[in-house]
Design a protein around this motif. Structure first.
Motif, short mmCIF file in Angstrom:
data_model
loop_
_atom_site.label_atom_id
_atom_site.label_comp_id
_atom_site.label_asym_id
_atom_site.label_seq_id
_atom_site.Cartn_x
_atom_site.Cartn_y
_atom_site.Cartn_z
N VAL A 68 0.81 -1.22 0.00
CA VAL A 68 0.00 0.00 0.00
C VAL A 68 0.85 1.27 0.00
O VAL A 68 0.31 2.37 -0.22
N ARG A 119 -0.33 6.01 -8.46
CA ARG A 119 -1.50 5.59 -7.68
C ARG A 119 -2.72 6.43 -8.03
O ARG A 119 -3.84 5.92 -8.12
N HIS A 174 -7.07 0.08 -3.97
CA HIS A 174 -6.56 -0.26 -2.64
C HIS A 174 -6.79 -1.74 -2.34
O HIS A 174 -5.91 -2.40 -1.77
N CYS A 176 -4.10 -3.84 -3.78
CA CYS A 176 -2.88 -3.87 -2.96
C CYS A 176 -3.00 -4.89 -1.84
O CYS A 176 -2.08 -5.69 -1.59
N THR A 193 -10.38 4.73 1.88
CA THR A 193 -9.58 5.22 0.75
C THR A 193 -10.45 6.02 -0.21
O THR A 193 -10.07 7.10 -0.68
#
Length: 223
Positions: free
Chosen positions: A62, A70, A83, A86, A218
């Protein structure tokens, strides 16, 4: 999601940041596992040592992507999915590491109970060891998801929280990891190889909830 997983796996492999946790795991096994030891005891140790490795790999995944890259991935596929990719990459890497370690440990260990009184077939021992390793991998992933970005953005807070969370997940009463590992160690005294179905279900639920919460946060914090 498959493309995102391939992308994250490629980032992880190319970064070589996976080397420290994998090397540390290998050192733990070299110190704690010896050829000829009862197989279930060795598999329990192998699984327990996997938990902090999973949390560490989550943090690597992450935090390993450049911010600009990203942002592009999040814009193309959504921040939550990016996310989650990841987190799943870290979980899959940990699971593969656990499978490899369990196979090696099963091959070098004595297929017998504690005290070498009752024979434990290697296939039965491995069938109990693999789910136990998966329990620890799932809990480690949950710990990493809840102690890394975006939940905790400060490294000074996140790393101690990750270490403490991994410790508590391994030893706290009611922890699925503790129940699964204890089942192997206890089973070694009688020669039984219990499959930790209930701890596995609990660990899967905890990991799913932690990953969903981290992905939701996120998306909330994305510009």
């Amino acid at each position: 999601m498959t493309a995102l997983l391939r992308y994250q796996a490629d980032l992880l492999l190319r970064s070589q940041r996976w080397l420290p946790p994998v090397i540390l795991y290998a050192v733990f096994l070299a110190v704690g596992v010896r050829g000829g030891q009862p197989v279930l005891d060795s598999l329990g140790y192998t699984a327990a040592a996997l938990l902090p490795v999973a949390a560490w790999l989550v943090r690597i995944c992450v935090t390993g992507e450049p911010p600009a890259a990203r942002a592009c991935v999040a814009a193309a596929r959504g921040p939550a999915r990016a996310h989650l990719a990841c987190l799943l990459t870290a979980l899959l890497a940990t699971a593969l590491l656990g499978v490899a370690a369990d196979v090696v440990v099963t091959l070098i260990s004595d297929p017998a109970s504690t005290g070498h009184r009752v024979r434990v077939p290697p296939a039965r021992a491995l069938a109990a060891g693999l789910p136990t390793a998966l329990v620890c991998a799932l809990l480690g992933t949950a710990v990493g998801a809840l102690t890394g970005p975006p939940v905790l953005r400060s490294t000074g807070r996140a790393v101690p929280a990750m270490l403490l969370g991994a410790l508590l997940a391994a030893v706290a009463s009611g922890s699925p990891a503790r129940a699964a590992v204890s089942g192997l160690v206890t089973g070694s005294h009688s020669g039984r190889a219990p499959v930790p179905l209930l701890p596995l279900a609990g660990a899967a639920l905890l990991a799913a909830a932690a990953c969903a919460a981290a992905a939701w946060l996120t998306a909330r914090r994305s510009p």
